[in-house]
Design an enzyme around this catalytic site. Structure first.
Site, PDB file in Angstrom:
ATOM      1  N   HIS A 264       0.856  -1.191   0.000  1.00  0.00           N
ATOM      2  CA  HIS A 264       0.000   0.000   0.000  1.00  0.00           C
ATOM      3  C   HIS A 264       0.884   1.230   0.000  1.00  0.00           C
ATOM      4  O   HIS A 264       1.946   1.228   0.630  1.00  0.00           O
ATOM      5  CB  HIS A 264      -0.907   0.003   1.239  1.00  0.00           C
ATOM      6  CG  HIS A 264      -2.086   0.900   1.081  1.00  0.00           C
ATOM      7  ND1 HIS A 264      -2.017   2.249   1.321  1.00  0.00           N
ATOM      8  CD2 HIS A 264      -3.343   0.640   0.654  1.00  0.00           C
ATOM      9  CE1 HIS A 264      -3.195   2.775   1.073  1.00  0.00           C
ATOM     10  NE2 HIS A 264      -4.018   1.832   0.655  1.00  0.00           N
ATOM     11  N   ASP A 318      -7.890  -5.417   0.026  1.00  0.00           N
ATOM     12  CA  ASP A 318      -8.353  -6.326  -1.023  1.00  0.00           C
ATOM     13  C   ASP A 318      -7.994  -7.780  -0.764  1.00  0.00           C
ATOM     14  O   ASP A 318      -8.539  -8.673  -1.408  1.00  0.00           O
ATOM     15  CB  ASP A 318      -7.764  -5.905  -2.385  1.00  0.00           C
ATOM     16  CG  ASP A 318      -8.458  -4.675  -2.918  1.00  0.00           C
ATOM     17  OD1 ASP A 318      -9.622  -4.463  -2.550  1.00  0.00           O
ATOM     18  OD2 ASP A 318      -7.844  -3.928  -3.687  1.00  0.00           O
TER      19      ASP A 318
END
Ligand code: ACO
Length: 381
Positions: A264, A318
């Site tokens: 991320h 996710d």
């Protein structure tokens, strides 16, 4: 104006707006909406309450929530003429493409000046959040040759969405899990799709164009589209033993292939939303029976921590969302649209904020092309 000549690829770490909507501290895995920790909101709030919080800035009173909810329920219906557009699409149209088309079609009904009129702007923000699930569910049914299911006024936002997909009221646990998933995905500060929404909004384009831009940005596999790919990727792991999973991850990392659902831009620890989703997944699997894919995901997370944890690469939202959605019976290509069903609330909160103090986005560039070239006539080239 003086221009910086320093290029920052992906604008990493460059502030582009003041915002009071979503706060992230990626070093410790903190996410807050309007100052409230995500863990508390996921535990305590219905999705509608979170939409109010994001778009109006404060948690609603009981009366405000009742009115807001009633208004959202009234706005769930999408006219037959708008849904007719879906009948013309090829069945293989990806649901994110269909959603962009659906939202743009709703733009055809747009009237008034949302820039000058705050009440109109707020009304459209609520209307779009209310209608996006109806569009996603309608396309899913139409592509299978089925008739869309009308929304039910007696069901909450998340439960009604699952109901419109299948035409059956979902199991209460499934409805609860879907509700929490919507709360978790509603807002995440200046990510690619929110930035796209703010850029389009800054031109004073209408809110339907704003949401269409954001849906396009969300669809990419480095952003919301990653959740679709996590399950497919897990299924390619040939040997599911700890050694086999480690070898698979090592090979992939050595080839510099991204491992979907990890990493991320902001979080350098495990994404707090992945923690909550993992908790939901384990509850769901305890009730409905374990599946090998969940055990495999947990194994991969453990192996990845040993291999790349020191680089700050951990599961993002996710990683577990697809596993949860699959267990809820949601088809893989609807995973990213489910994300949009939730995130549309955050995009529109950002539009409302952008228009409070708007300046059109117009960044600069670092010029790397040639200049002042001598033109050569077509016949001489
Ligand atoms: N698998 C393997 N290596 C990774 C991963 C990953 N998933 N993510 C980052 N890295 C490595 C990169 O190879 C790079 O290594 P290097 O420094 O040795 O070259 C380093 O970590 C930095 O990676 P970048 O891609 O430059 O980081 P950036 O901040 O630009 O990208 C992103 C973040 C796009 C999320 C990235 O981690 C990624 O591609 N992840 C996989 C796709 C994914 O899961 N996306 C969903 C994100 S969450 C969301 O959008 C809702």
């Amino acid at each position: 104006m003086a221009q910086s000549s320093t290029l920052v690829p992906g604008l990493a770490g460059i502030p582009c707006a003041k915002s009071a909507i979503g706060f992230i501290d990626g070093s410790v895995g903190k996410l807050q909406y309007r100052g409230y920790p995500i863990e508390v909101l996921a535990e305590e709030c219905a999705f509608e309450e979170v939409v109010f919080l994001l778009q109006r800035g404060e948690l609603p009173s009981a009366t405000e929530l009742e009115e807001f909810r009633a208004e959202m329920i009234r706005e769930r219906e999408v006219s037959f003429r708008a849904l007719d557009v879906f009948e013309r699409l090829p069945e293989r149209t990806h649901p994110m493409t269909a959603l962009t088309i659906g939202v743009s079609t709703l733009g055809g009904y747009h009237e008034g000046d949302h820039v000058e009129d705050l009440e109109l702007r707020r009304g459209i923000a609520l209307r779009l959040v209310a209608k996006v699930p109806t569009l996603v569910a309608a396309w899913h049914r139409i592509r299978q040759g089925k008739r869309p299911v009308s929304p039910r006024a007696d069901l909450g936002h998340a439960e009604n969405f699952l109901y419109m997909l299948e035409g059956e009221r979902p199991d209460p646990m499934a409805a609860h899990v879907a509700e929490v998933a919507l709360v978790l995905h509603a807002e995440h500060s200046m990510n690619a799709s929110t930035f796209a929404a703010r850029v389009t909004g800054s031109t004073l384009a209408d809110p339907y164009a704003v949401v269409s831009s954001a849906i396009g940005a969300l669809s990419g596999r480095l952003h919301g589209g990653a959740n679709e790919r996590v399950l497919a990727m897990l299924r390619t792991i040939p040997d599911r033993s700890p050694e086999g999973v480690r070898r698979w991850a090592e090979d992939r990392l050595a080839r510099r292939d991204k491992i979907m659902g990890f990493g991320h831009r902001v979080y350098k620890v495990k994404d707090p939303r992945a923690n909550i989703l993992q908790g939901l997944a384990s509850g769901l699997f305890a009730k409905l029976g374990r599946t090998p894919i969940y055990d495999l995901a947990v194994e991969l997370e453990g192996q990845m921590e040993k291999l790349v944890g020191h680089k700050g690469i951990y599961p993002n939202v996710d990683f577990y969302s697809g596993i949860v959605y699959e267990k809820l019976g949601i088809p893989v290509d609807l995973f990213t649209p489910v994300f949009a069903v939730s995130r549309v609330s955050g995009w529109l909160a950002h539009l409302l904020e952008q228009l409070e103090d708007n300046r059109i986005f117009r960044p600069s560039q670092v010029w790397v092309g040639e200049s002042d070239r001598a033109f050569v006539a077509l016949a001489d080239r």
